[in-house]
Design a protein around this motif. Structure first.
Motif, PDB file in Angstrom:
ATOM      1  N   PHE A  47      52.000  -8.280   8.416  1.00 54.37           N
ATOM      2  CA  PHE A  47      51.043  -9.644   8.097  1.00 54.37           C
ATOM      3  C   PHE A  47      49.692  -9.181   8.683  1.00 54.37           C
ATOM      4  O   PHE A  47      49.403  -9.054  10.032  1.00 54.37           O
ATOM      5  N   LEU A  68      50.096  -8.591   3.060  1.00 54.44           N
ATOM      6  CA  LEU A  68      51.396  -9.004   3.410  1.00 54.44           C
ATOM      7  C   LEU A  68      52.313  -8.479   2.352  1.00 54.44           C
ATOM      8  O   LEU A  68      51.940  -8.247   1.366  1.00 54.44           O
ATOM      9  N   THR A 123      57.182 -11.961   3.401  1.00 50.57           N
ATOM     10  CA  THR A 123      56.643 -12.425   4.771  1.00 50.57           C
ATOM     11  C   THR A 123      57.078 -13.762   4.952  1.00 50.57           C
ATOM     12  O   THR A 123      57.091 -14.775   4.044  1.00 50.57           O
ATOM     13  N   VAL A 171      58.110  -8.924  11.113  1.00 52.11           N
ATOM     14  CA  VAL A 171      58.502  -8.723   9.636  1.00 52.11           C
ATOM     15  C   VAL A 171      59.739  -7.763   9.481  1.00 52.11           C
ATOM     16  O   VAL A 171      60.066  -7.274  10.617  1.00 52.11           O
TER      17      VAL A 171
END
Length: 207
Positions: free
Chosen positions: A23, A44, A48, A16
């Motif tokens: 996540f 998240l 994402t 990420v």
């Protein structure tokens, strides 16, 4: 008809944006407790994996995800192959490509070589490209890298220029196995009323 999934898989440990929310998926209410079903919990970022940006992402006065026209994210799209060694995508890279009648373009750079690690450098969109694309009738661009701007950019000139020219943004596609050409794109965002972005399940269809 063939369907090509061009979305990044959502899996624990996936890369990420540095500093963004990691996540995480877990079964928070297992069948052993509920008596009948497994129910999962997600944590998240709105950026994402494969996702769209809403103008609110980089402009406090910009539209939120729920306010965007869904027609932007469904319809004919052209995949354009670009050399992975390019540092930026500008008018000179596209001047010999006929874009007449094209509404959505997806740039295939293959520059994100290791999808398990967030890239340190990516080919970015030059701000001057936005008015050129707008004059051609482009309403959406997609890329196989996580941003239209350089990774270390704070001013985000490409984001702002694209928005000023009415062009929307789809990022972090997987186009490795996609040949250049004409497709139908479907990449619908979630109905997040106040969202600055949204993950999407992006697919291409070809007859």
């Amino acid at each position: 008809m063939r369907i090509f999934d061009i979305s990044r898989k959502l899996v624990n440990g996936m890369p990420v944006w540095p500093g963004d929310t990691a996540f995480q998926y877990e079964v928070s209410w297992p069948m052993e407790e509920s008596g009948s079903v497994n129910v999962g919990r997600l944590e998240l970022s709105t950026h994402t994996g494969t996702h769209v940006d809403a103008p609110f992402h980089f402009d406090n006065g910009g539209k939120r995800i729920y306010e965007l026209d869904l027609n932007l994210y469904i319809g004919p799209a052209r995949v354009i192959d670009l050399p992975p060694e390019i540092e930026s995508i500008g008018v000179k890279e596209l001047k010999d490509i006929d874009l007449d009648g094209v509404t959505r373009v997806l740039f295939r750079t293959l520059a994100w070589k290791n999808g398990t690690v967030f890239p340190e450098k990516i080919p970015h969109i030059e701000p001057e490209l936005a008015p050129y694309l707008a004059k051609k009738g482009i309403r959406l661009i997609g890329l196989d890298v996580p941003s239209v701007d350089p990774i270390d950019s704070k001013e985000l000139p490409a984001h702002h220029s694209l928005n000023a020219n009415g062009i929307h943004i789809l990022e972090s596609l997987i186009l490795d196995e996609i040949a250049p050409g004409e497709y139908e794109l479907i990449a619908l965002p979630l109905p997040l009323v106040d969202g600055d972005g949204s993950p999407v399940r992006a697919i291409l269809r070809q007859w």
